[in-house]
Design a protein around this motif. Structure first.
Motif, PDB file in Angstrom:
ATOM      1  N   ARG A 114     -10.790   5.685   2.419  1.00  0.00           N
ATOM      2  CA  ARG A 114     -11.950   5.989   3.262  1.00  0.00           C
ATOM      3  C   ARG A 114     -11.635   5.684   4.710  1.00  0.00           C
ATOM      4  O   ARG A 114     -10.941   4.722   5.012  1.00  0.00           O
ATOM      5  N   THR A 165     -12.459   4.095   7.957  1.00  0.00           N
ATOM      6  CA  THR A 165     -13.326   2.974   8.330  1.00  0.00           C
ATOM      7  C   THR A 165     -14.065   3.252   9.633  1.00  0.00           C
ATOM      8  O   THR A 165     -15.193   2.804   9.805  1.00  0.00           O
ATOM      9  N   ILE A 190      -7.718   3.939   7.779  1.00  0.00           N
ATOM     10  CA  ILE A 190      -8.064   4.348   6.416  1.00  0.00           C
ATOM     11  C   ILE A 190      -7.820   3.179   5.472  1.00  0.00           C
ATOM     12  O   ILE A 190      -6.717   2.649   5.396  1.00  0.00           O
ATOM     13  N   THR A 191      -8.877   2.780   4.770  1.00  0.00           N
ATOM     14  CA  THR A 191      -8.790   1.699   3.797  1.00  0.00           C
ATOM     15  C   THR A 191      -9.362   2.197   2.482  1.00  0.00           C
ATOM     16  O   THR A 191     -10.483   2.712   2.449  1.00  0.00           O
ATOM     17  N   ASP A 192      -8.599   2.035   1.425  1.00  0.00           N
ATOM     18  CA  ASP A 192      -9.029   2.471   0.087  1.00  0.00           C
ATOM     19  C   ASP A 192      -9.476   3.928   0.085  1.00  0.00           C
ATOM     20  O   ASP A 192     -10.483   4.291  -0.537  1.00  0.00           O
ATOM     21  N   ARG A 237      -3.011   3.692   8.380  1.00  0.00           N
ATOM     22  CA  ARG A 237      -3.347   2.435   7.703  1.00  0.00           C
ATOM     23  C   ARG A 237      -4.397   1.632   8.490  1.00  0.00           C
ATOM     24  O   ARG A 237      -5.184   0.913   7.905  1.00  0.00           O
ATOM     25  N   THR A 238      -4.379   1.783   9.799  1.00  0.00           N
ATOM     26  CA  THR A 238      -5.345   1.079  10.637  1.00  0.00           C
ATOM     27  C   THR A 238      -6.757   1.605  10.411  1.00  0.00           C
ATOM     28  O   THR A 238      -7.714   0.833  10.394  1.00  0.00           O
ATOM     29  N   GLN A 285       0.847  -1.186   0.000  1.00  0.00           N
ATOM     30  CA  GLN A 285       0.000   0.000   0.000  1.00  0.00           C
ATOM     31  C   GLN A 285       0.883   1.237   0.000  1.00  0.00           C
ATOM     32  O   GLN A 285       1.971   1.231   0.584  1.00  0.00           O
TER      33      GLN A 285
END
Length: 178
Positions: A105, A107, A101-103, A98-99, A84
Motif C-alpha cells: 500500500r 503510505t 510503499i508498505t505491505d 520502499r519509502t 522485504q
C-alpha cells in the motif's frame, strides 16, 4: 532475549504490574506491594520470575531494571527479520518505493516530482497495456494502493501514464516488464 520471551514475561498481569512498579521507582518488595496494591504472595513469585527471565536484578539490596534488554531484543529481531522483496531492480528506485510503499500500500503520495514519478510508474504497472478499463475498475485498482484513488488517477493521467476518453482508461506510458 527475544521479543517473544519479553512479551511472555510481561504477559501475566501481576508480573507486568511488578515490573512497572520497579521501573517507576519501587526498589524493595514492600515498595512494590504498596505501589501495585498486590499482596506479598503475588509480588514475591513475580519478582522471582522476572529475575529468572533477566528483567529484574538485585543491585546493592535494591530491585533494578535494564532498558538495554528491550533494545537488544529489538536489534536481534531486526537482524532476523526476513528481507522485504525487491520492488524495482534499480537500487535508487527500489529505495524510493520502499519509502512510500508498505505491505503493498502507498503510505503517502510523494510531494517531490521525481519520487512521485517513480511511484506512479510502479503503480501504472498494475494496468495491462492495451486493455481499456472502465472508471469504476480503475478506482478499485487504485483504491487497493491508496485511499485517495481520485488523486492517484489524476496524477497518473497528468503524468501520461494513463489516458482517458469518456470514462474509459488505458495505460499509455511507463515501463513494460516482460
Amino acid at each position: 532475549m527475544t521479543p517473544t520471551a519479553l512479551c511472555g514475561l510481561l504477559a501475566e498481569s501481576d508480573r507486568l504490574a511488578v515490573f512497572a512498579a520497579v521501573v517507576l521507582g519501587a526498589r524493595t518488595p514492600s515498595a512494590v506491594e504498596s505501589a501495585t496494591g498486590l499482596p506479598a504472595r503475588a509480588v514475591e513469585p513475580a519478582i522471582r520470575r522476572l529475575q529468572q527471565g533477566g528483567l529484574l536484578a538485585v543491585a546493592e539490596g535494591e530491585l533494578a531494571t535494564s532498558a538495554e534488554l528491550f533494545k537488544d531484543a529489538v536489534r536481534a529481531a531486526a537482524t532476523q527479520a526476513e528481507p522485504q522483496p525487491q520492488l524495482d531492480p534499480d537500487r535508487q528506485r527500489d529505495l524510493i518505493l520502499r519509502t512510500f510503499i508498505t505491505d503493498g500500500r502507498l503510505t503517502q503520495i510523494p510531494a517531490a516530482h521525481g519520487k512521485r514519478m517513480v511511484v506512479l510508474e510502479h503503480i501504472a504497472s498494475s494496468f495491462e497495456p492495451g486493455v481499456r478499463y472502465p472508471e469504476r475498475e480503475v478506482n478499485v485498482i487504485l483504491r487497493a494502493w491508496h485511499d485517495d484513488h481520485a488523486a492517484l488517477r489524476r496524477y497518473l493521467v497528468d503524468a501520461d501514464l494513463l489516458s482517458r476518453d469518456t470514462n474509459e482508461y488505458w495505460r499509455s506510458g511507463g515501463p513494460v516488464v516482460l
